[in-house]
Design a protein around this motif. Structure first.
Motif, PDB file in Angstrom:
ATOM      1  N   TRP A 233      -4.828   1.313 -12.752  1.00 18.86           N
ATOM      2  CA  TRP A 233      -3.651   2.129 -13.046  1.00 18.86           C
ATOM      3  C   TRP A 233      -4.056   3.596 -13.108  1.00 18.86           C
ATOM      4  O   TRP A 233      -5.235   3.925 -13.306  1.00 18.86           O
ATOM      5  CB  TRP A 233      -3.038   1.708 -14.378  1.00 18.86           C
ATOM      6  N   THR A 234      -3.074   4.465 -12.940  1.00 23.04           N
ATOM      7  CA  THR A 234      -3.311   5.902 -13.043  1.00 23.04           C
ATOM      8  C   THR A 234      -2.358   6.525 -14.047  1.00 23.04           C
ATOM      9  O   THR A 234      -1.332   5.949 -14.403  1.00 23.04           O
ATOM     10  CB  THR A 234      -3.141   6.618 -11.684  1.00 23.04           C
ATOM     11  N   GLN A 235      -2.718   7.702 -14.483  1.00 24.03           N
ATOM     12  CA  GLN A 235      -1.919   8.437 -15.462  1.00 24.03           C
ATOM     13  C   GLN A 235      -1.717   9.856 -14.965  1.00 24.03           C
ATOM     14  O   GLN A 235      -2.563  10.413 -14.260  1.00 24.03           O
ATOM     15  CB  GLN A 235      -2.633   8.447 -16.812  1.00 24.03           C
ATOM     16  N   ASN A 236      -0.593  10.438 -15.343  1.00 22.09           N
ATOM     17  CA  ASN A 236      -0.324  11.836 -15.034  1.00 22.09           C
ATOM     18  C   ASN A 236       0.427  12.437 -16.212  1.00 22.09           C
ATOM     19  O   ASN A 236       1.511  11.976 -16.565  1.00 22.09           O
ATOM     20  CB  ASN A 236       0.509  11.959 -13.753  1.00 22.09           C
ATOM     21  N   ASN A 237      -0.170  13.435 -16.847  1.00 20.21           N
ATOM     22  CA  ASN A 237       0.464  14.051 -18.012  1.00 20.21           C
ATOM     23  C   ASN A 237       0.983  15.449 -17.716  1.00 20.21           C
ATOM     24  O   ASN A 237       1.146  16.276 -18.609  1.00 20.21           O
ATOM     25  CB  ASN A 237      -0.505  14.085 -19.203  1.00 20.21           C
ATOM     26  N   GLY A 238       1.259  15.688 -16.427  1.00 17.99           N
ATOM     27  CA  GLY A 238       1.829  16.970 -16.033  1.00 17.99           C
ATOM     28  C   GLY A 238       1.013  17.694 -15.001  1.00 17.99           C
ATOM     29  O   GLY A 238       1.465  18.683 -14.428  1.00 17.99           O
TER      30      GLY A 238
ATOM     31  N   THR B  49       0.837  -1.199   0.000  1.00 17.60           N
ATOM     32  CA  THR B  49       0.000   0.000   0.000  1.00 17.60           C
ATOM     33  C   THR B  49       0.876   1.255   0.000  1.00 17.60           C
ATOM     34  O   THR B  49       1.741   1.418   0.861  1.00 17.60           O
ATOM     35  CB  THR B  49      -0.926   0.016   1.223  1.00 17.60           C
ATOM     36  N   GLY B  50       0.665   2.102  -0.991  1.00 10.89           N
ATOM     37  CA  GLY B  50       1.471   3.309  -1.138  1.00 10.89           C
ATOM     38  C   GLY B  50       2.685   3.113  -2.013  1.00 10.89           C
ATOM     39  O   GLY B  50       3.251   4.088  -2.513  1.00 10.89           O
ATOM     40  N   GLY B  51       3.121   1.859  -2.209  1.00  9.22           N
ATOM     41  CA  GLY B  51       4.202   1.589  -3.148  1.00  9.22           C
ATOM     42  C   GLY B  51       3.697   1.737  -4.575  1.00  9.22           C
ATOM     43  O   GLY B  51       2.480   1.796  -4.819  1.00  9.22           O
ATOM     44  N   GLU B  52       4.602   1.773  -5.525  1.00 10.16           N
ATOM     45  CA  GLU B  52       4.165   1.990  -6.901  1.00 10.16           C
ATOM     46  C   GLU B  52       5.157   1.416  -7.898  1.00 10.16           C
ATOM     47  O   GLU B  52       6.347   1.283  -7.612  1.00 10.16           O
ATOM     48  CB  GLU B  52       3.960   3.482  -7.175  1.00 10.16           C
ATOM     49  N   VAL B  53       4.622   1.075  -9.070  1.00  5.33           N
ATOM     50  CA  VAL B  53       5.439   0.659 -10.206  1.00  5.33           C
ATOM     51  C   VAL B  53       4.929   1.401 -11.435  1.00  5.33           C
ATOM     52  O   VAL B  53       3.747   1.758 -11.504  1.00  5.33           O
ATOM     53  CB  VAL B  53       5.357  -0.866 -10.450  1.00  5.33           C
TER      54      VAL B  53
ATOM     55  N   LYS C 243       1.203   4.538 -13.997  1.00  3.20           N
ATOM     56  CA  LYS C 243       1.683   3.744 -12.865  1.00  3.20           C
ATOM     57  C   LYS C 243       0.528   3.040 -12.165  1.00  3.20           C
ATOM     58  O   LYS C 243      -0.646   3.392 -12.335  1.00  3.20           O
ATOM     59  CB  LYS C 243       2.417   4.637 -11.864  1.00  3.20           C
ATOM     60  N   PHE C 244       0.906   2.039 -11.356  1.00  6.19           N
ATOM     61  CA  PHE C 244      -0.055   1.425 -10.443  1.00  6.19           C
ATOM     62  C   PHE C 244       0.434   1.667  -9.027  1.00  6.19           C
ATOM     63  O   PHE C 244       1.591   1.398  -8.707  1.00  6.19           O
ATOM     64  CB  PHE C 244      -0.206  -0.078 -10.691  1.00  6.19           C
ATOM     65  N   VAL C 245      -0.486   2.146  -8.176  1.00  4.59           N
ATOM     66  CA  VAL C 245      -0.163   2.454  -6.787  1.00  4.59           C
ATOM     67  C   VAL C 245      -0.843   1.423  -5.887  1.00  4.59           C
ATOM     68  O   VAL C 245      -2.063   1.195  -5.996  1.00  4.59           O
ATOM     69  CB  VAL C 245      -0.621   3.876  -6.405  1.00  4.59           C
ATOM     70  N   GLY C 246      -0.065   0.784  -5.003  1.00  3.85           N
ATOM     71  CA  GLY C 246      -0.602  -0.215  -4.107  1.00  3.85           C
ATOM     72  C   GLY C 246      -1.749   0.318  -3.265  1.00  3.85           C
ATOM     73  O   GLY C 246      -1.680   1.439  -2.751  1.00  3.85           O
TER      74      GLY C 246
END
Length: 252
Positions: A146-151, A119-123, A138-141
Motif C-alpha cells: 500500500w502507499t500513502q500520500n499526506n499532501g 495494473t494502474g487501477g487503485e482502491v 491506497k493500493f495501486v495494481g
C-alpha cells in the motif's frame, strides 16, 4: 461524610465535563456498519444514513462503477464499491462527518479488496477538507505494498497486498494546526507524521472510499465506521474521581 453523599457528589462533579458545551467544530461520537436497519433490503443510497453521529452518504460513479451491500473483499455483510478495469470506470462513496475532526479524535474503519486489481487501477481511502483531499492511503495494481500520500507524493508503507483480508485502518488527528497525525493500516503504522500539503487539516470533514479501474468482478469493501472523541473527557472524569476520593478520605 456518608458514602451515599460522596457517591452523589462524585456523580454530579464527574458528569460536569460531559455537560459542558461541545465545540461546534468537533465531530460527534459516531458509528455505523452495513447490518444496521437503515440498510435492510439491502439499500445503500444517498437517502440512507444508518448508525449514529455521521452525516449522509453520497456517491459518484462513472463507466461501470457502482456500489452495493453484501460479500466484499472486507467480508460478508459489508459496503462495497466496484469499477471495471480501465481508467474511465470509477466509484466513490463519501461519508460526511457531523463536524471536523478535532485534535486527538480518531476515525477508524475496516477495509479489504478482492483478489485482483488491474495494473494502474487503485482502491483506497481519502480524508477530505471540504472538497479537497488532504490524506490518501491506497493500493495501486502492479505494486506490492500500500502507499500513502499526506499532501505531497506517494510513498510506500509496510502493509503488503492481502486479498480478501479485513484490514483495520485508523487515523488520529494529533494537531490540525501543525498537521501532525497518527495512522495505522493492518501492519503499517506511523506516529507523529506530518502532513505536507496545503490542505486545511483543522477541517477534515469526510471520508471517501474509492475503486478506480479496479477490474471486472472485483470490489473494495468497508465496514464498521467509527469516530471516537478525544480522551480529554475520560481524563477529566478520572481527575474528578481522584479528587473526590481524596475529599472523602479527609472528611472521614
Amino acid at each position: 461524610m456518608k458514602l451515599s453523599s460522596f457517591l452523589t457528589s462524585f456523580v454530579v462533579i464527574a458528569t460536569l465535563p460531559l455537560l459542558a458545551p461541545v465545540s461546534t467544530q468537533a465531530a460527534l461520537l459516531a458509528s455505523d456498519n452495513a447490518t444496521n436497519a437503515a440498510y435492510a433490503g439491502p439499500t445503500w443510497t444517498t437517502s440512507t444514513n444508518g448508525g449514529t453521529g455521521f452525516g449522509a452518504w453520497s456517491f459518484s460513479t462513472s463507466g461501470s462503477g457502482g456500489s452495493f451491500i453484501g460479500s466484499t473483499g472486507q467480508g460478508t455483510n459489508s459496503f462495497g464499491v466496484f469499477a471495471g478495469g480501465n481508467s474511465g470506470n470509477t466509484s466513490r462513496a463519501d461519508r460526511a462527518f457531523t463536524g471536523a475532526l478535532s485534535n486527538n479524535q480518531t476515525f477508524s474503519v475496516n477495509v479489504g479488496h478482492t483478489s485482483n486489481i488491474t495494473t494502474g487501477g487503485e482502491v483506497g481511502i481519502n480524508l477530505l477538507s471540504g472538497s479537497s483531499v488532504v490524506f490518501t492511503i491506497k493500493f495501486v495494481g502492479g505494486g506490492s505494498t500500500w502507499t500513502q500520500n499526506n499532501g505531497g507524493t506517494d510513498f510506500g508503507i509496510s502493509q503488503n497486498f492481502a486479498a480478501n483480508t479485513s484490514l483495520a485502518f485508523s487515523f488520529t488527528l494529533v494537531s490540525g494546526a501543525t498537521k501532525n497525525y497518527n495512522y495505522s493500516l493492518g501492519s503499517a503504522s506511523g506516529t507523529n507524521f506530518f502532513g505536507s500539503g496545503a490542505g486545511d487539516w483543522t477541517n477534515i470533514t469526510s471520508a471517501r472510499f474509492f475503486s478506480n479501474g479496479q477490474g471486472g468482478g472485483e470490489n473494495f469493501g468497508l465496514n464498521n465506521l467509527i469516530i471516537v472523541p478525544e480522551p480529554a473527557t475520560a481524563g477529566l472524569l478520572g481527575m474528578a474521581a481522584i479528587g473526590m476520593v481524596g475529599i472523602f478520605r479527609r472528611r472521614r
